[in-house]
Design an enzyme around this catalytic site. Structure first.
Site: not given
Length: 243
Positions: A52, A108
């Site tokens: 994003d 992540y």
């Protein structure tokens, strides 16, 4: 037609995201522009893992097909690209290889700093609240016991399933930096930030572990906390079976 993978790294602060978007600056748009300038060809890239706006990546991938021979022109392409986007390498793969569907896991990290530091403000989340690290760890371990993560998926995502397998999930304290590390076979849109935000409520003792479990089981994204900002999130690695 020969297929090539591009391995990239980028700081996402100045971008609307990884994937090309109309009237917005993206990582894909910058790389497609650089390829056109250097190779004098239009290439439409396919991305591996979408990030994003404002999210960073230590490693991500694109692939593209070309009927001309492509060498590793990363040195020349990096001279064209902005300073916050780097091509690490370009390499030939099997023609049926797919940088999204062939990846078997992704890793992540989310970084939090709890004392004011001007050198971390665009790469971590300033969160000066008292946290119970043991409760954070308990919440992180609990995530590994579940498969349906609809609770942590933002609305209006076009996915066939919200089932994911979390392979690792833990918090680590490294000096003044508190880091959440997670890996899984796939992640939903907003999933890591939703998990982090909701776990922080556990760490602040605003949400109990039993309530956290019920939030996961509810499959209701309105019960999760997605409020943590993007700058703390890094896509660390995309793992493929062949390299």
């Amino acid at each position: 037609m020969p297929r090539y993978f591009i391995e990239v790294s980028y700081k996402g602060t100045n971008y609307s995201g990884f994937q090309i978007q109309q009237n917005a600056n993206s990582i894909q748009a910058e790389i497609e522009k650089a390829l056109k300038i250097y190779y004098k060809e239009d290439y439409k890239l396919t991305g591996s893992s979408r990030t994003d706006a404002g999210v960073h990546a230590m490693q991500n991938f694109f692939h593209f097909d070309s009927d001309i021979e492509i060498g590793d022109g990363s040195y020349h392409l990096n001279a064209i690209l902005p300073a916050d986007v780097v091509i690490k390498r370009i390499f030939l793969v099997e023609s049926q290889s797919h940088c999204r569907f062939d990846a078997f896991s992704r890793e992540y990290t989310y970084h939090i700093y709890r004392q004011k530091d001007p050198f971390l403000q665009d790469r971590a989340y300033f969160y000066p609240h008292k946290l119970d690290i043991a409760l954070l760890q308990q919440a992180a371990r609990e995530l590994m016991q579940h498969q349906d993560f609809a609770t942590f998926s933002k609305r209006n995502t076009q996915v066939k399933t919200t089932l994911c397998t979390i392979l690792t999930s833990e918090w680590k304290q490294e000096g003044a930096l508190l880091t959440y590390q997670v890996s899984g076979n796939r992640f939903l849109r907003g999933m890591v930030r939703g998990m982090v935000g909701t776990m922080l409520q556990v760490g602040k003792k605003k949400t109990s572990i039993s309530q956290f479990i019920n939030i996961i089981k509810s499959k209701d994204c309105t019960k999760a906390d997605f409020a943590v900002p993007p700058q703390g999130l890094f896509l660390q690695k995309v793992n493929f079976p062949s390299f």
